[in-house]
Design an enzyme around this catalytic site. Structure first.
Site, PDB file in Angstrom:
ATOM      1  N   ARG A 237       0.866  -1.170   0.000  1.00  0.00           N
ATOM      2  CA  ARG A 237       0.000   0.000   0.000  1.00  0.00           C
ATOM      3  C   ARG A 237       0.909   1.228   0.000  1.00  0.00           C
ATOM      4  O   ARG A 237       1.949   1.232   0.671  1.00  0.00           O
ATOM      5  CB  ARG A 237      -0.908   0.038   1.237  1.00  0.00           C
ATOM      6  CG  ARG A 237      -2.084  -0.920   1.210  1.00  0.00           C
ATOM      7  CD  ARG A 237      -3.126  -0.564   0.141  1.00  0.00           C
ATOM      8  NE  ARG A 237      -4.265  -1.487   0.163  1.00  0.00           N
ATOM      9  CZ  ARG A 237      -4.346  -2.587  -0.590  1.00  0.00           C
ATOM     10  NH1 ARG A 237      -3.370  -2.905  -1.422  1.00  0.00           N
ATOM     11  NH2 ARG A 237      -5.425  -3.347  -0.528  1.00  0.00           N
ATOM     12  N   GLU A 266      -4.104   7.266  -4.216  1.00  0.00           N
ATOM     13  CA  GLU A 266      -4.498   6.790  -5.551  1.00  0.00           C
ATOM     14  C   GLU A 266      -5.838   7.395  -5.956  1.00  0.00           C
ATOM     15  O   GLU A 266      -6.707   7.529  -5.113  1.00  0.00           O
ATOM     16  CB  GLU A 266      -4.596   5.255  -5.534  1.00  0.00           C
ATOM     17  CG  GLU A 266      -3.232   4.638  -5.297  1.00  0.00           C
ATOM     18  CD  GLU A 266      -3.257   3.117  -5.195  1.00  0.00           C
ATOM     19  OE1 GLU A 266      -4.292   2.511  -5.527  1.00  0.00           O
ATOM     20  OE2 GLU A 266      -2.235   2.554  -4.781  1.00  0.00           O
ATOM     21  N   HIS A 284      -1.343   0.195  -9.926  1.00  0.00           N
ATOM     22  CA  HIS A 284      -1.904  -0.796  -8.984  1.00  0.00           C
ATOM     23  C   HIS A 284      -2.407  -2.059  -9.694  1.00  0.00           C
ATOM     24  O   HIS A 284      -3.610  -2.335  -9.737  1.00  0.00           O
ATOM     25  CB  HIS A 284      -3.022  -0.180  -8.127  1.00  0.00           C
ATOM     26  CG  HIS A 284      -3.212  -0.886  -6.814  1.00  0.00           C
ATOM     27  ND1 HIS A 284      -3.604  -0.273  -5.662  1.00  0.00           N
ATOM     28  CD2 HIS A 284      -3.042  -2.194  -6.476  1.00  0.00           C
ATOM     29  CE1 HIS A 284      -3.684  -1.161  -4.674  1.00  0.00           C
ATOM     30  NE2 HIS A 284      -3.341  -2.342  -5.155  1.00  0.00           N
TER      31      HIS A 284
HETATM   32  C1  GLV Z   1      -4.679  -5.358  -3.733  1.00  0.00           C
HETATM   33  O1  GLV Z   1      -3.984  -4.415  -3.553  1.00  0.00           O
HETATM   34  C2  GLV Z   1      -5.246  -6.162  -2.686  1.00  0.00           C
HETATM   35  O2  GLV Z   1      -5.118  -5.834  -1.499  1.00  0.00           O
HETATM   36  O3  GLV Z   1      -5.877  -7.161  -3.038  1.00  0.00           O
END
Ligand code: GLV
Ligand code: GLV
Length: 324
Positions: A237, A266, A284
């Site tokens: 993250r 984001e 991402h």
């Molecule tokens: C993606 O970032 C997730 O947490 O699945």
């Protein structure tokens, strides 16, 4: 029970939509977009079950209007987007999608590691611009990967999957995390304190969940401990890193480079990052393969069916939900 209402905040891959039980009433937008605050509010107010994503902020005020809601299936392994204590307090079960995205995320972590070390994106951009004059002994020289030290912060499922892949590159693996883990046969993963991992790694990869303990885990002090040649890779993250401190470290070349899949705010990506050449930036994509995204959706549906039928949810993340 009446026909249950399932609110899905985003359009999911077709095989997932087709697997939704026919007796559910589906609430969903007709186009894929991040729901507005109003859309979220209406969806939550009507739903018995919700499938939401990591970009939907599920807070206490939204939950307070969700009077029918029994289960939130987060379409992600990380669930920092949800106020879990507020859900628990209201008797709402929260589930996530572990395991099924471990390999896809570990693979993408390696794509980033290889990409930043070997200047893949820079090379591609240069070639497309038409500027390539032909082979040269000193062109776009990157860094070796084989034989180097890989540092992993957070040795959960994904951290371990990343570490396993390092065997093919004869890398030394060191890690920090709350628990020591067993290494596979023929290799030794060495557990060390955070600062030692920071100081020794040639490649440092982050695999912790975002919570109050990991917010800005990597800041100016930690970046300052890294080798000037080291690369930082983040598929966890964005807020695990202090983004301004990272930008400063990259601008002053106090580290070698970074490869990022996630950002603090984001979809905002600071222009200071996009203007640097020693970084690789992805939007991402950690779990973004068709197979994985279908498996994630099916897990959400399995958890929802369990809760609606009064069975334990296989991937419940909040314990102690009071009965209602
Ligand atoms: C993606 O970032 C997730 O947490 O699945
Ligand atoms: C997430 O699945 C993790 O444990 O790394």
């Amino acid at each position: 029970m009446d026909r249950p209402t399932l609110y899905i905040t985003r359009l999911l891959p077709q095989p997932v939509l087709e697997a939704i039980p026919k007796d559910y009433r589906i609430l969903a937008g007709t186009t894929d977009h991040s729901p507005t605050a109003d859309e979220l509010r209406r969806g939550f107010a009507e739903a018995d079950a919700v499938i939401c994503t990591l970009s939907d902020a599920i807070d206490a005020s939204l939950l307070s209007e969700a009077t029918r809601l029994k289960v939130i299936a987060n379409y992600a392994v990380g669930y920092n987007n949800i106020d879990v204590p507020a859900a628990t307090q209201r008797g709402v079960i929260v589930t996530n999608t572990p395991d099924v995205l471990t390999d896809a995320t570990a693979d993408l972590t390696w794509a980033l590691l290889l990409g930043v070390a070997r200047r893949l994106v820079e090379g591609d951009r240069w070639l497309r611009r038409g500027g390539w004059p032909g082979w040269s002994p000193t062109q776009l020289l990157g860094a070796d990967i084989s034989g180097k030290t890989l540092g992993i912060i957070g040795m959960g499922r994904i951290g371990q999957a990343v570490a396993k892949r390092a065997s093919g590159f004869q890398m030394r693996v060191i890690y920090t995390g709350r628990h020591t883990v067993a290494s596979p046969p023929d290799v030794t993963w060495v557990h060390q304190p955070l600062d030692a991992v920071l100081a020794q790694s040639d490649f440092l990869s982050l695999h912790v969940p975002l919570n109050t303990a990991t917010h800005h885990l990597i800041g100016a002090r930690e970046l300052g401990l890294m080798k000037p040649t080291a690369f930082l890779i983040n598929t966890s993250r964005g807020a695990v890193i202090d983004e301004s401190a990272l930008i400063a470290a990259l601008e002053t070349k106090s580290i070698g480079g970074a490869a990022l899949d996630v950002y603090a705010q984001e979809p905002h990506v600071p222009t200071a990052l996009t203007s640097l050449s020693n970084v690789v930036l992805l939007p991402h994509l950690g779990s973004a393969t068709l197979e994985t995204r279908v498996r994630m959706g099916l897990i959400c549906l399995r958890n929802i069916a369990a809760v609606l039928e009064g069975r334990p949810a296989p991937n419940q993340v909040n314990r102690g939900v009071p009965q209602r």
